[in-house]
Design an enzyme around this catalytic site. Structure first.
Site, mmCIF file in Angstrom:
data_model
loop_
_atom_site.group_PDB
_atom_site.id
_atom_site.type_symbol
_atom_site.label_atom_id
_atom_site.label_comp_id
_atom_site.label_asym_id
_atom_site.label_seq_id
_atom_site.Cartn_x
_atom_site.Cartn_y
_atom_site.Cartn_z
ATOM 1 N N GLY A 73 -22.625 19.528 -50.655
ATOM 2 C CA GLY A 73 -21.479 19.009 -51.774
ATOM 3 C C GLY A 73 -22.148 18.214 -52.791
ATOM 4 O O GLY A 73 -21.384 18.495 -53.743
ATOM 5 N N ASN A 74 -23.157 17.570 -52.775
ATOM 6 C CA ASN A 74 -23.465 16.574 -53.617
ATOM 7 C C ASN A 74 -23.968 17.510 -54.950
ATOM 8 O O ASN A 74 -24.234 16.854 -56.065
ATOM 9 C CB ASN A 74 -24.713 15.776 -53.538
ATOM 10 N N LYS A 117 -10.256 20.435 -37.751
ATOM 11 C CA LYS A 117 -10.509 20.384 -39.141
ATOM 12 C C LYS A 117 -9.465 19.710 -40.109
ATOM 13 O O LYS A 117 -8.272 20.138 -40.377
ATOM 14 C CB LYS A 117 -11.149 21.512 -39.740
ATOM 15 N N LYS A 148 -19.266 26.146 -43.578
ATOM 16 C CA LYS A 148 -20.000 26.726 -44.616
ATOM 17 C C LYS A 148 -21.379 27.016 -44.120
ATOM 18 O O LYS A 148 -22.115 28.048 -44.463
ATOM 19 C CB LYS A 148 -20.040 26.158 -45.891
ATOM 20 N N LYS A 197 -25.801 21.796 -39.431
ATOM 21 C CA LYS A 197 -26.708 22.249 -40.220
ATOM 22 C C LYS A 197 -27.853 22.809 -39.191
ATOM 23 O O LYS A 197 -28.427 23.928 -39.291
ATOM 24 C CB LYS A 197 -27.296 21.450 -41.197
#
Length: 313
Positions: free
Chosen positions: A11-12, A128, A213, A275
């Protein structure tokens, strides 16, 4: 033949948590991101994936504020809306950096649909959070009128929670594979993709949900059978006891050890956990390695000199 890779950018790479939420900020960040990525394109065919959580949330706030004038869109359309917008911005940044480095490479962004199971247990237990915050009265009214599940969020108000089902298949997988094999730098599965249900007659229908994602990126990496799956995040390597005095860097991480660390809560569900799970899934399916590192270390990680390598065993 060139090697192939799926690279999931964090995201960053698009927007920092404390930055102004403007197009100019996103362009600046993605231009910097593209400078790191473009330097490896001589040696590898790449598919880029990305998140879209903040952008979907912003869009839902805008629609909530304008709901008396224009009815808000369902979540799957907002997924598509932001996936197209961010795909365009990533392609724009990559094309500009290719020009700077005098490299010739076509780029394309594919608005991607991801198949989920209507019987997935996530649909019975939405977790979510998405969209704006509401007070208790508004939340009760929305739950009653729209059937939304609302949940209090850390004292900040109430938010809608939606299912986050497991991704099963990618509708555009053959097109993505064809583009990658032709050397087209392809952006796909943005934000985890648009969740869709596949009917018995083969038709598809969007569903209001959010797909993680990293899990969708792992699925794409497995389907494409790429040589390298790389997850870019905010740290150079994965750590045990992260942020504590006795934190320890992990240069390599066997799948069996990774599973044990998940059980012992070393990798929280809200940060590194998905992740690591995505990496495990890819490594177990393919027998290859997954690399977790920062954007700044991407070139070194490609050479095996940086990052954490999740490996079989």
């Amino acid at each position: 033949m060139k090697k192939s890779a799926v690279i999931a950018i964090g995201g960053n790479a698009i927007q920092g948590p404390k930055e102004l939420q403007t197009a100019e900020v996103m362009r600046k960040n993605l231009n910097s991101t593209a400078r790191y990525l473009v330097q490896m394109l001589d040696d590898i065919n790449v598919v880029i994936t990305h998140g879209n959580g903040p952008q979907v949330g912003n869009l839902m706030v805008q629609q909530d504020r304008a709901k008396e004038l224009i009815p808000p869109l369902p979540l799957d359309l907002n997924d598509a809306y932001t996936q197209g917008m961010l795909g365009y911005l990533i392609v724009e940044a990559m094309e500009n950096q290719l020009l700077n480095y005098n490299l010739k490479r076509q780029c394309a962004a594919i608005v991607t649909q991801v198949v989920v199971d209507p019987k997935d247990k996530a649909f019975q237990n939405p977790t979510k959070p998405v969209g704006p915050f509401y007070d208790a009265k508004e939340a009760e009214q929305l739950a009653r009128e729209k059937g939304w599940k609302m949940k209090e969020d850390a004292g900040r108000g109430y938010r809608r929670v939606v299912p986050s089902p497991e991704p099963l298949d990618i509708v555009e997988k053959d097109l993505i594979r064809e583009l990658m094999e032709k050397g087209v730098l392809t952006v796909a599965v943005g934000g985890g993709g648009i969740p869709v249900l596949k009917e018995k007659d083969g038709t598809i229908k969007g569903v209001e949900a959010v797909i993680d994602k990293d899990r969708a990126s792992s699925l794409l990496a497995k389907i494409l059978d790429v040589d390298i799956f790389m997850i870019l995040t905010g740290v150079d390597e994965v750590y045990l006891n992260y942020g504590k005095a006795d934190q320890k860097v992990l240069k390599t991480l066997k799948v069996s050890d990774a599973k044990a660390y998940i059980v012992s809560n070393q990798f929280p569900a809200g940060s590194m956990g998905p992740k690591i799970e995505a990496a495990i899934s890819f490594v177990e399916k393919t027998g290859r390695q997954c690399v977790i590192t920062s954007l700044e270390k991407v070139s070194e990680a490609m050479e095996g000199k940086a990052g954490t390598f999740v490996i079989p065993g």
